[in-house]
Design a protein around this motif. Structure first.
Motif, PDB file in Angstrom:
ATOM      1  N   GLY A  27       0.813  -1.206   0.000  1.00 26.63           N
ATOM      2  CA  GLY A  27       0.000   0.000   0.000  1.00 26.63           C
ATOM      3  C   GLY A  27       0.850   1.260   0.000  1.00 26.63           C
ATOM      4  N   VAL A  28       0.540   2.190   0.902  1.00 22.81           N
ATOM      5  CA  VAL A  28       1.247   3.476   0.932  1.00 22.81           C
ATOM      6  C   VAL A  28       2.717   3.333   1.316  1.00 22.81           C
ATOM      7  N   LYS A  29       3.097   2.216   1.883  1.00 19.62           N
ATOM      8  CA  LYS A  29       4.487   2.000   2.280  1.00 19.62           C
ATOM      9  C   LYS A  29       5.320   1.368   1.161  1.00 19.62           C
ATOM     10  N   SER A  30       4.757   1.234  -0.022  1.00 17.93           N
ATOM     11  CA  SER A  30       5.440   0.532  -1.110  1.00 17.93           C
ATOM     12  C   SER A  30       6.736   1.200  -1.547  1.00 17.93           C
ATOM     13  N   GLN A  31       6.866   2.497  -1.321  1.00 17.70           N
ATOM     14  CA  GLN A  31       8.074   3.213  -1.734  1.00 17.70           C
ATOM     15  C   GLN A  31       9.235   3.000  -0.763  1.00 17.70           C
ATOM     16  N   SER A  32       8.967   2.432   0.406  1.00 21.00           N
ATOM     17  CA  SER A  32      10.012   2.321   1.425  1.00 21.00           C
ATOM     18  C   SER A  32      10.762   0.999   1.414  1.00 21.00           C
ATOM     19  N   GLY A  33      10.416   0.085   0.537  1.00 15.43           N
ATOM     20  CA  GLY A  33      11.104  -1.201   0.559  1.00 15.43           C
ATOM     21  C   GLY A  33      10.980  -1.945  -0.742  1.00 15.43           C
ATOM     22  N   GLY A  34      11.466  -3.154  -0.740  1.00 14.97           N
ATOM     23  CA  GLY A  34      11.415  -3.983  -1.934  1.00 14.97           C
ATOM     24  C   GLY A  34      10.854  -5.352  -1.618  1.00 14.97           C
ATOM     25  N   GLN A  35      10.955  -6.229  -2.575  1.00 16.52           N
ATOM     26  CA  GLN A  35      10.494  -7.599  -2.389  1.00 16.52           C
ATOM     27  C   GLN A  35      11.419  -8.307  -1.407  1.00 16.52           C
ATOM     28  N   THR A  36      10.849  -9.092  -0.541  1.00 16.34           N
ATOM     29  CA  THR A  36      11.638  -9.876   0.402  1.00 16.34           C
ATOM     30  C   THR A  36      11.402 -11.355   0.140  1.00 16.34           C
ATOM     31  N   PRO A  37      12.409 -12.184   0.393  1.00 13.44           N
ATOM     32  CA  PRO A  37      12.207 -13.626   0.229  1.00 13.44           C
ATOM     33  C   PRO A  37      11.132 -14.125   1.199  1.00 13.44           C
ATOM     34  N   PRO A  38      10.390 -15.150   0.816  1.00 13.69           N
ATOM     35  CA  PRO A  38       9.298 -15.646   1.665  1.00 13.69           C
ATOM     36  C   PRO A  38       9.819 -16.537   2.794  1.00 13.69           C
ATOM     37  N   PHE A  39      10.518 -15.915   3.768  1.00 14.75           N
ATOM     38  CA  PHE A  39      11.132 -16.681   4.859  1.00 14.75           C
ATOM     39  C   PHE A  39      10.096 -17.472   5.655  1.00 14.75           C
ATOM     40  N   GLY A  40       8.938 -16.866   5.900  1.00 12.61           N
ATOM     41  CA  GLY A  40       7.892 -17.577   6.642  1.00 12.61           C
ATOM     42  C   GLY A  40       7.437 -18.844   5.930  1.00 12.61           C
ATOM     43  N   LEU A  41       7.358 -18.759   4.601  1.00 12.83           N
ATOM     44  CA  LEU A  41       6.961 -19.948   3.836  1.00 12.83           C
ATOM     45  C   LEU A  41       8.011 -21.045   3.925  1.00 12.83           C
ATOM     46  N   THR A  42       9.280 -20.664   3.982  1.00 12.24           N
ATOM     47  CA  THR A  42      10.330 -21.686   4.092  1.00 12.24           C
ATOM     48  C   THR A  42      10.247 -22.395   5.436  1.00 12.24           C
ATOM     49  N   CYS A  43       9.903 -21.657   6.492  1.00 14.19           N
ATOM     50  CA  CYS A  43       9.730 -22.277   7.812  1.00 14.19           C
ATOM     51  C   CYS A  43       8.547 -23.241   7.811  1.00 14.19           C
ATOM     52  N   LEU A  44       7.437 -22.799   7.220  1.00 15.36           N
ATOM     53  CA  LEU A  44       6.263 -23.672   7.127  1.00 15.36           C
ATOM     54  C   LEU A  44       6.565 -24.916   6.288  1.00 15.36           C
ATOM     55  N   ALA A  45       7.312 -24.740   5.213  1.00 15.49           N
ATOM     56  CA  ALA A  45       7.672 -25.870   4.356  1.00 15.49           C
ATOM     57  C   ALA A  45       8.523 -26.880   5.118  1.00 15.49           C
ATOM     58  N   ALA A  46       9.438 -26.390   5.923  1.00 13.02           N
ATOM     59  CA  ALA A  46      10.298 -27.293   6.701  1.00 13.02           C
ATOM     60  C   ALA A  46       9.467 -28.155   7.649  1.00 13.02           C
TER      61      ALA A  46
END
Length: 80
Positions: A27-46
């Motif tokens: 949303g409005v915070k889109s200018q403050s960062g970039g794409q991040t790896p899906p670390f939470g998904l990797t934990c769930l996958a493990a």
């Protein structure tokens, strides 16, 4: 890279990082960062793999997939 314990369920688990733009994701915070790896998904996958489920992460932004390609991939891989 699926792994299953002997006697485990034949269910497949797909964890999907959806194909969202930065604006859609943040949303409005889109200018403050970039794409991040899906670390939470990797934990769930493990954990899922540890419990014996065939598990796959589909990281749509990293793979350049749109929603239709994600659905097709999940359906194709799930039928295997």
């Amino acid at each position: 890279m699926n792994s299953k314990k002997p006697g485990a369920s034949k269910l497949s688990v797909f964890l999907i990082n959806p194909p969202l733009s930065l604006e859609q994701r943040y949303g409005v915070k889109s200018q403050s960062g970039g794409q991040t790896p899906p670390f939470g998904l990797t934990c769930l996958a493990a954990v899922s793999r540890e419990k014996g489920f065939a598990t796959e992460i589909i990281d749509a932004p990293a793979l350049g997939l749109d929603i239709d390609a994600v659905v097709e991939r999940a359906c194709t891989d799930g039928a295997a």
